[in-house]
Enzyme design. Structure first.
Site, PDB file in Angstrom:
ATOM      1  N   ASN A  30       0.657  -1.424   0.167  1.00  0.00           N
ATOM      2  CA  ASN A  30      -0.073   0.120  -0.030  1.00  0.00           C
ATOM      3  C   ASN A  30       0.938   0.880  -0.141  1.00  0.00           C
ATOM      4  O   ASN A  30       2.021   1.120   0.121  1.00  0.00           O
ATOM      5  CB  ASN A  30      -0.922  -0.069   1.333  1.00  0.00           C
ATOM      6  CG  ASN A  30       0.034   0.219   2.459  1.00  0.00           C
ATOM      7  OD1 ASN A  30       0.504   0.678   3.150  1.00  0.00           O
ATOM      8  ND2 ASN A  30      -0.465  -1.002   3.417  1.00  0.00           N
ATOM      9  N   VAL A  39      -0.800 -10.801   0.000  1.00  0.00           N
ATOM     10  CA  VAL A  39       0.020 -11.212  -0.159  1.00  0.00           C
ATOM     11  C   VAL A  39       1.604 -10.352   0.588  1.00  0.00           C
ATOM     12  O   VAL A  39       2.310 -10.638   0.703  1.00  0.00           O
ATOM     13  CB  VAL A  39       0.711 -10.860  -1.538  1.00  0.00           C
ATOM     14  CG1 VAL A  39       0.967  -9.341  -2.078  1.00  0.00           C
ATOM     15  CG2 VAL A  39       2.304 -11.833  -2.090  1.00  0.00           C
ATOM     16  N   ASP A  40       1.303  -9.304   1.181  1.00  0.00           N
ATOM     17  CA  ASP A  40       2.027  -8.152   1.606  1.00  0.00           C
ATOM     18  C   ASP A  40       1.855  -8.694   3.201  1.00  0.00           C
ATOM     19  O   ASP A  40       3.743  -8.841   3.954  1.00  0.00           O
ATOM     20  CB  ASP A  40       1.450  -6.570   2.365  1.00  0.00           C
ATOM     21  CG  ASP A  40       2.026  -5.655   2.562  1.00  0.00           C
ATOM     22  OD1 ASP A  40       3.145  -4.745   1.256  1.00  0.00           O
ATOM     23  OD2 ASP A  40       2.573  -5.491   3.751  1.00  0.00           O
ATOM     24  N   SER A 123      -3.473  -5.944  -7.114  1.00  0.00           N
ATOM     25  CA  SER A 123      -4.607  -5.048  -7.348  1.00  0.00           C
ATOM     26  C   SER A 123      -5.589  -6.603  -7.494  1.00  0.00           C
ATOM     27  O   SER A 123      -6.754  -5.553  -7.402  1.00  0.00           O
ATOM     28  CB  SER A 123      -5.079  -4.275  -8.461  1.00  0.00           C
ATOM     29  OG  SER A 123      -3.900  -3.046  -8.495  1.00  0.00           O
TER      30      SER A 123
HETATM   31  P1  ADP Z   1      -4.167  -6.067  -3.531  1.00  0.00           P
HETATM   32  O1  ADP Z   1      -4.059  -5.172  -2.468  1.00  0.00           O
HETATM   33  O2  ADP Z   1      -3.069  -5.451  -4.630  1.00  0.00           O
HETATM   34  O3  ADP Z   1      -4.962  -6.844  -3.684  1.00  0.00           O
HETATM   35  P2  ADP Z   1      -3.753  -8.489  -1.882  1.00  0.00           P
HETATM   36  O4  ADP Z   1      -2.721  -9.236  -1.702  1.00  0.00           O
HETATM   37  O5  ADP Z   1      -5.143  -8.588  -2.030  1.00  0.00           O
HETATM   38  O6  ADP Z   1      -3.216  -7.069  -2.687  1.00  0.00           O
HETATM   39  O7  ADP Z   1      -3.860  -9.273  -3.270  1.00  0.00           O
HETATM   40  C1  ADP Z   1      -2.737  -9.766  -4.566  1.00  0.00           C
HETATM   41  C2  ADP Z   1      -3.488 -11.281  -5.217  1.00  0.00           C
HETATM   42  O8  ADP Z   1      -1.749 -11.869  -4.509  1.00  0.00           O
HETATM   43  C3  ADP Z   1      -4.095 -12.161  -5.072  1.00  0.00           C
HETATM   44  O9  ADP Z   1      -4.656 -12.930  -6.019  1.00  0.00           O
HETATM   45  C4  ADP Z   1      -4.343 -12.714  -3.812  1.00  0.00           C
HETATM   46  O10 ADP Z   1      -5.032 -14.332  -4.250  1.00  0.00           O
HETATM   47  C5  ADP Z   1      -2.753 -13.249  -4.042  1.00  0.00           C
HETATM   48  N1  ADP Z   1      -1.621 -13.586  -2.718  1.00  0.00           N
HETATM   49  C6  ADP Z   1      -1.930 -14.051  -1.813  1.00  0.00           C
HETATM   50  N2  ADP Z   1      -0.833 -14.566  -0.872  1.00  0.00           N
HETATM   51  C7  ADP Z   1       0.057 -14.379  -1.815  1.00  0.00           C
HETATM   52  C8  ADP Z   1       1.404 -14.943  -1.908  1.00  0.00           C
HETATM   53  N3  ADP Z   1       1.624 -15.775  -0.613  1.00  0.00           N
HETATM   54  N4  ADP Z   1       1.384 -15.101  -2.800  1.00  0.00           N
HETATM   55  C9  ADP Z   1       1.631 -15.330  -4.313  1.00  0.00           C
HETATM   56  N5  ADP Z   1       0.025 -14.731  -4.490  1.00  0.00           N
HETATM   57  C10 ADP Z   1      -0.159 -14.378  -2.650  1.00  0.00           C
END
Ligand code: ADP
Length: 178
Positions: A30, A39-40, A123
Site C-alpha cells: 500500500n 500477499v503483503d 490489485s
Molecule cells: P491487492 O491489495 O493489490 O489487491 P492482495 O494481497 O489483496 O493485493 O492480493 C493480490 C493477490 O495476491 C491476490 O490474488 C491474492 O490471492 C494473492 N496472494 C495472497 N497471498 C499470496 C502469496 N503468498 N503468494 C502469491 N500470491 C498471493
C-alpha cells in the site's frame, strides 16, 4: 505454462510467492508501505522485520510506482514493493496505473541487476481489480516491456489460487494466439 519472448521466459505457476528463489519478488504493497494483509502480510511474515525497517526509511510509494528493499529471510535477493490501483469502476485511470505498476517494478529490477522476477496478481485481491482484465493488462504490459528492454531472463507470475492460475493461462493464450 511457459512462453519465450525474445530472450525472456514468461512463466505462469500456481504457488506461494514467499517461497520463490527468483532474484526479486514483487509485493502488492500500500502507498504508505506500512504492511497489510494478503500477499503483503505473507511477505513480511516470511521475510522478517528487516524488510519493514527499510520500508519505514523509504516512507511511502505513490500508486503505480515501485521501490526496492532487501529480502530479509526470504530466498529471493530483493523485494520490489509496488502499489496497485484500488479499482473503482474502470474510469479512474486504473488500467494506466496497473500498467505502470508492472513497468516500474521491472525497471527497479533492471536497475538492481535482478534478472529473474516473480509477480503476484497485483490489485486483484483487496484492491478489487477484476482478474480477467488485470491478467490481460499484466501480461501485455510485461510482454511489451521485455520486447524493448534487456536484462531480464525470467518473469514468473505466481498465482495463489487455481482459479487465478486458469485466468492468467487463458489470458496468455489469447495474447499469443491473437
Ligand atoms: P491487492 O491489495 O493489490 O489487491 P492482495 O494481497 O489483496 O493485493 O492480493 C493480490 C493477490 O495476491 C491476490 O490474488 C491474492 O490471492 C494473492 N496472494 C495472497 N497471498 C499470496 C502469496 N503468498 N503468494 C502469491 N500470491 C498471493
Amino acid at each position: 505454462m511457459e512462453v519465450k519472448i525474445k530472450n525472456t521466459t514468461i512463466s505462469l505457476v500456481r504457488g506461494d510467492i514467499t517461497k520463490e528463489d527468483t532474484d526479486a519478488i514483487v509485493n502488492a504493497a500500500n502507498s504508505r508501505l506500512v504492511g497489510g494483509g494478503g500477499v503483503d502480510g505473507a511477505i513480511h511474515r516470511a521475510g522478517g522485520p528487516k524488510i519493514m525497517k527499510e520500508c519505514r526509511k523509504i516512507g511511502g510509494c505513490p500508486t503505480g510506482d515501485a521501490v526496492i528493499t532487501c529480502s530479509g529471510n526470504l530466498k529471493a535477493k530483493h523485494v520490489i514493493h509496488t502499489v496497485g490501483p484500488i479499482y473503482r469502476d474502470g474510469n479512474h485511470n486504473e488500467e494506466k496505473l496497473l500498467e505502470s505498476v508492472y513497468r516500474s517494478s521491472l525497471e527497479r529490477a533492471i536497475e538492481n541487476g535482478a534478472r529473474s522476477v516473480a509477480f503476484p496478481s497485483i490489485s486483484t485481491g483487496v484492491y478489487g481489480y477484476p482478474i480477467h482484465e488485470a491478467a490481460s493488462v499484466a501480461l501485455k504490459t510485461v510482454i511489451d516491456f521485455i520486447k524493448t528492454h534487456k536484462g531480464i531472463d525470467l518473469v514468473k507470475f505466481v498465482l495463489f489460487s487455481e482459479r487465478d492460475s486458469k485466468v492468467y493461462k487463458k489470458a496468455l493464450e489469447d495474447i499469443i494466439g491473437g
